[in-house]
Design a protein around this motif. Structure first.
Motif: not given
Length: 196
Positions: A127-140
């Motif tokens: 999830a952290a790497h997804t957030i860093m890629i997208t700049m969005n915490i909604d992926c959680l």
């Protein structure tokens, strides 16, 4: 990262987590090494590793978090849990450097950090790497909904926040093309996730 790729990575992690080995090595030597790099070294007030050699302004930004006692207390708690024995087989290093794609197939490599732990560790790192890629915490929320078992939302958020911080202000730097302002925003998001 496309949602289909994220879904596939969540599904692969879930398959790993379903494995029930009769006996599995504790892998404590590598876990202790990883523990230092994730939970300790990025948050030392006095570090020999000067972050301005990576990017101007990063050292000053890091000092805010290295002097945050409440933040460091929460990080230490998760670090203790990381070192305790869990009941789920984890990959242990579930981030883009351990994923390979070829001809529309995704492969997960480098399981040397695997151990029996808690699922939120693998999923939180992803999830952290997804957030860093997208700049969005909604992926959680999407990740929690896709993962087939119930996840501890607070623990998942804390692991994600810690992984973001350690990749931005720790020794294990990534080739992340982000401005100092974007890193500031990511670190603020990470702090919020850890202190949930």
């Amino acid at each position: 990262m496309h949602s289909s790729q994220l879904h596939e990575l969540i599904d692969i992690a879930a398959e790993i987590h379903k494995s029930k080995p009769i006996a599995y090595p504790e892998n404590m030597a590598l876990r202790l090494l990883n523990h230092q790099h994730i939970f300790v070294l990025p948050f030392l007030k006095n570090s020999d590793f000067h972050l301005d050699t990576i990017q101007n302004g990063l050292q000053e930004l890091a000092l805010i978090y290295r002097h945050d006692a409440a933040l460091k207390t929460e990080i230490a708690k998760v670090g203790e849990q990381y070192l305790s024995k869990g009941d789920t087989l984890l990959h242990g290093d579930y981030y883009p450097g351990s994923w390979m794609t070829k001809a529309n197939h995704t492969y997960v490599i480098d399981p040397e950090f695997s151990f029996m732990g808690f699922v939120e560790f693998d999923i939180g790192v992803m999830a952290a790497h997804t957030i860093m890629i997208t700049m969005n915490i909604d992926c959680l929320e999407s990740i929690k909904n896709r993962y087939p078992k119930t996840l501890n939302a607070n623990l998942l958020a804390k692991v994600a926040g810690i992984e973001i911080m350690r990749r931005l202000i720790g020794l294990a730097q990534l080739p992340l093309k982000r401005s100092i302002e974007e890193k500031k925003l990511l670190l603020e998001m990470a702090r919020t996730l850890i202190l949930i």
